[in-house]
Design a protein around this motif. Structure first.
Motif, PDB file in Angstrom:
ATOM      1  N   GLN A 181      40.705  82.810 -28.679  1.00 21.06           N
ATOM      2  CA  GLN A 181      41.625  83.735 -29.306  1.00 21.06           C
ATOM      3  C   GLN A 181      40.999  84.988 -29.887  1.00 21.06           C
ATOM      4  O   GLN A 181      41.544  85.437 -30.852  1.00 21.06           O
ATOM      5  CB  GLN A 181      42.574  82.889 -30.472  1.00 21.06           C
ATOM      6  N   ALA A 182      39.998  85.310 -29.322  1.00 22.58           N
ATOM      7  CA  ALA A 182      39.383  86.669 -29.887  1.00 22.58           C
ATOM      8  C   ALA A 182      40.020  87.909 -29.691  1.00 22.58           C
ATOM      9  O   ALA A 182      40.802  88.127 -28.753  1.00 22.58           O
ATOM     10  CB  ALA A 182      37.894  86.899 -28.976  1.00 22.58           C
ATOM     11  N   VAL A 183      40.218  88.759 -30.578  1.00 21.25           N
ATOM     12  CA  VAL A 183      40.820  89.769 -30.598  1.00 21.25           C
ATOM     13  C   VAL A 183      39.693  91.199 -30.743  1.00 21.25           C
ATOM     14  O   VAL A 183      40.188  92.343 -30.866  1.00 21.25           O
ATOM     15  CB  VAL A 183      41.949  90.131 -31.647  1.00 21.25           C
ATOM     16  N   THR A 184      38.701  90.653 -31.018  1.00 22.92           N
ATOM     17  CA  THR A 184      37.538  91.867 -30.980  1.00 22.92           C
ATOM     18  C   THR A 184      36.142  91.325 -30.259  1.00 22.92           C
ATOM     19  O   THR A 184      36.149  90.121 -29.955  1.00 22.92           O
ATOM     20  CB  THR A 184      37.003  92.180 -32.344  1.00 22.92           C
ATOM     21  N   VAL A 185      35.473  92.335 -29.665  1.00 18.66           N
ATOM     22  CA  VAL A 185      34.235  91.861 -29.029  1.00 18.66           C
ATOM     23  C   VAL A 185      33.385  90.826 -29.948  1.00 18.66           C
ATOM     24  O   VAL A 185      32.760  89.914 -29.696  1.00 18.66           O
ATOM     25  CB  VAL A 185      33.291  93.007 -28.516  1.00 18.66           C
ATOM     26  N   GLU A 186      33.374  91.084 -31.397  1.00 17.26           N
ATOM     27  CA  GLU A 186      32.584  90.276 -32.250  1.00 17.26           C
ATOM     28  C   GLU A 186      32.982  88.948 -32.429  1.00 17.26           C
ATOM     29  O   GLU A 186      32.468  88.200 -32.344  1.00 17.26           O
ATOM     30  CB  GLU A 186      32.452  90.879 -33.719  1.00 17.26           C
ATOM     31  N   GLU A 187      34.272  88.852 -32.156  1.00 11.75           N
ATOM     32  CA  GLU A 187      34.795  87.351 -32.256  1.00 11.75           C
ATOM     33  C   GLU A 187      34.472  86.706 -31.015  1.00 11.75           C
ATOM     34  O   GLU A 187      34.349  85.420 -30.815  1.00 11.75           O
ATOM     35  CB  GLU A 187      36.494  87.347 -32.476  1.00 11.75           C
ATOM     36  N   ALA A 188      34.549  87.437 -29.998  1.00 14.97           N
ATOM     37  CA  ALA A 188      34.296  86.685 -28.746  1.00 14.97           C
ATOM     38  C   ALA A 188      32.727  86.463 -28.638  1.00 14.97           C
ATOM     39  O   ALA A 188      32.405  85.173 -28.155  1.00 14.97           O
ATOM     40  CB  ALA A 188      34.183  87.947 -27.543  1.00 14.97           C
ATOM     41  N   ARG A 189      31.818  87.245 -29.169  1.00 17.60           N
ATOM     42  CA  ARG A 189      30.458  86.686 -29.339  1.00 17.60           C
ATOM     43  C   ARG A 189      30.251  85.482 -30.335  1.00 17.60           C
ATOM     44  O   ARG A 189      29.548  84.638 -30.126  1.00 17.60           O
ATOM     45  CB  ARG A 189      29.489  87.866 -29.854  1.00 17.60           C
ATOM     46  N   GLU A 190      31.065  85.409 -31.323  1.00 17.78           N
ATOM     47  CA  GLU A 190      31.069  84.511 -32.199  1.00 17.78           C
ATOM     48  C   GLU A 190      31.728  83.148 -31.479  1.00 17.78           C
ATOM     49  O   GLU A 190      30.929  82.026 -31.678  1.00 17.78           O
ATOM     50  CB  GLU A 190      32.066  84.760 -33.368  1.00 17.78           C
ATOM     51  N   GLU A 191      32.676  83.211 -30.781  1.00 14.29           N
ATOM     52  CA  GLU A 191      33.019  81.981 -29.813  1.00 14.29           C
ATOM     53  C   GLU A 191      31.984  81.488 -29.057  1.00 14.29           C
ATOM     54  O   GLU A 191      31.856  80.380 -28.611  1.00 14.29           O
ATOM     55  CB  GLU A 191      34.234  82.362 -29.346  1.00 14.29           C
TER      56      GLU A 191
END
Length: 524
Positions: free
Chosen positions: A392-402
């Motif tokens: 449910q990432a809405v930023t690249v930073e969140e995608a890396r966190e996932e």
């Protein structure tokens, strides 16, 4: 002995012929005009010939039917082929209806009484309802909703089928006093009334059928048939005696496809040209045009590349000369406890297990409660095992966190399949709603790149909408495409995919409920 038996059959034929041989058209019957079942008689006697009239031009709608004659009707209707042994019943040898009764017995429809068929006994209404229910594989519903004044007279064996047939509107000839009359002999009119309520169209020949129907369509053409370009408002029922191929081309079935025998069922959709008529190089989806992604391979799997090997359990096979396919499933905590050894023994070759996800509103990361059991069980059963993360990432930073979260979950587990990024939009309240396509693509790239750098095979999951409207697939060709669409019997997508989630209602040994079914495509 054999000769004597044939003589008996020949004599019986003379008595039975009046019930089964075509005489006059239904419209010419002298005793059906104005009868409450006139339309049903016209249809099932005149049009389909399932129950015929007498030599004197009458139909005798209120005459009762013997058990033997009823077996003959059902046998002609359902085209049974296999017969039970000749000594199954002690009173059928040499009887005219012997073959029909033995066929119904082999199918589990006609069970007899005390080892006898009682051929010449009248068949009661509750017996007829029960045999019809068995023949059509109807479920036995709870009788709690039945309100007949004479319900206590209904035998227990008939209650479940009676309840189902009442709830579905198949039985409409109950008395004005609210009585079912279970022990009354059923009449010819009552039989055709039930058939008419159950089936709107009966396809008896193999000619291509191209007319819409609001109700249920039944196929009894032994060699199979093609239905083309139609909508069926009810079920499609394939009779037990159909042994050929039943092909549904561009057919919408609003009910269920019910195969009562061994027919081969093929559903296919004529591929539509994905580019617009102006030749501008775009794909049309949902009334909008999306530019074709350069460098992405076009699909090589048209509708004719697939056929059902087991429709009821949702097993679709790939018959393409270009690709072979492996059968797989994807699972999560919703499948409950899984017997993975039974799954592997049921022909499943790979699994993709949900390892975790991110909340659709608060964005919190979580681990699937059955992730460890599923991964360990799948690997122990010898299946190629991958994982997916509900993103449910809405930023690249969140995608890396996932990606980091998934890597932590994978520690100590030597998975053999891909790690899949499953980014979805679950309605307008989902945190991903309205995310710009460039951000969606960048998030998927960031996740997959991080997993790839860690040594894992990677890919991403998408629906038609997300694939066309949210991803720039030309930037994602380094990763596996996992496409989800249940509406067509082929991957209805312009581009070639590596995995296809084709059903959410599969049945697999070792799993108590429904499960997602997948195919992996491997070039030949």
């Amino acid at each position: 002995m054999r000769r004597n038996r044939r003589s008996i059959k020949f004599l019986a034929l003379a008595l039975a012929a009046l019930l089964i041989l075509p005489t006059a058209a239904a419209a010419a019957y002298s005793d059906t005009s104005g009868h409450w079942a006139e339309d049903a008689i016209d249809k099932w006697s005149g049009q389909y010939g399932i129950l015929q009239g007498y030599d004197d031009g009458t139909f005798r709608p209120d005459n009762t039917i013997t058990r033997g004659a009823f077996a003959g009707i059902m046998s002609r209707f359902l085209q049974y082929r296999e017969e039970a042994p000749e000594d199954t019943f002690s009173d059928t040898s040499g009887a005219y209806w012997e073959s029909a009764i033995l066929k119904l017995n082999a199918a589990g429809v006609y069970l007899g009484t005390g080892g006898k068929a009682l051929i010449n006994h009248e068949i009661t209404r509750q017996q007829a309802v029960t045999m019809i229910g068995r023949a059509f594989g109807l479920p036995e519903a709870s009788s709690a909703s039945l309100r007949f004044a004479d319900l206590e007279e209904v035998q227990s064996y008939a209650l479940g089928f009676l309840s189902t047939m009442m709830s579905r509107g198949y039985l409409t000839d109950t008395s004005a006093e609210g009585r079912f009359r279970p022990s009354d002999a059923i009449t010819r009119a009552e039989v055709v009334s039930i058939l008419s309520n159950m089936i709107e169209v009966l396809c008896q020949s193999g000619e291509t059928y191209q007319k819409n129907t609001d109700g249920t369509l039944m196929i009894s053409a032994a060699d199979g048939i093609t239905l083309k370009g139609i909508t069926v408002g009810g079920d499609v029922i394939v009779a037990p005696g159909v042994t050929g191929t039943v092909r549904l081309t561009d057919v919408t079935v609003k009910g269920n496809i019910r195969n009562l025998g061994s027919a081969k069922i093929v559903t296919e959709t004529t591929p539509q040209t994905p580019t617009d008529s102006s030749g501008s190089g775009s794909v049309e989806y949902g009334g909008k045009q999306y530019p074709i992604c350069e460098g992405v391979e076009k699909s090589k799997l048209p509708s004719g590349s697939f056929e059902w090997s087991d429709y009821e359990r949702r097993r679709l096979d790939c018959t393409s000369d270009t690709y072979r396919a492996r059968q797989g499933i994807d699972v999560s905590t919703f499948q409950g406890n899984i017997d993975w050894q039974a799954v592997a023994a049921d022909g499943i070759e790979f699994s993709i297990v949900r390892c975790g996800g991110r909340g659709t509103s608060n964005g919190a990361l979580y681990t699937d409660t059955r992730y460890l059991k599923n991964v360990e069980g799948s690997l122990a059963a010898g299946l190629e095992t991958g994982v997916y993360f509900f993103a449910q990432a809405v930023t690249v930073e969140e995608a890396r966190e996932e990606a980091d979260y998934v890597l932590s979950l994978l520690e100590g587990h030597n998975i053999t399949g891909p790690v899949i990024y499953d980014w979805e939009i679950l309605g307008s309240t989902s945190r991903t709603y309205g995310t710009d396509p460039s951000v969606v693509t960048a998030c998927a790239q960031a996740f997959c790149k991080k997993l790839e750098d860690a040594g894992y095979k990677t890919g991403f999951y998408f629906t038609e909408y997300v694939g066309y409207a949210k991803y720039d697939l030309s930037q994602m060709t380094d990763y596996s495409f996992w496409f989800a669409n249940y509406s067509y019997r082929y991957p209805h997508f312009y581009y070639q995919v590596d995995y296809w989630q084709y059903s959410s209602s599969g049945k697999v040994n070792g799993i108590s409920g429904k499960v997602d079914m997948d195919l992996q495509f491997i070039p030949r």
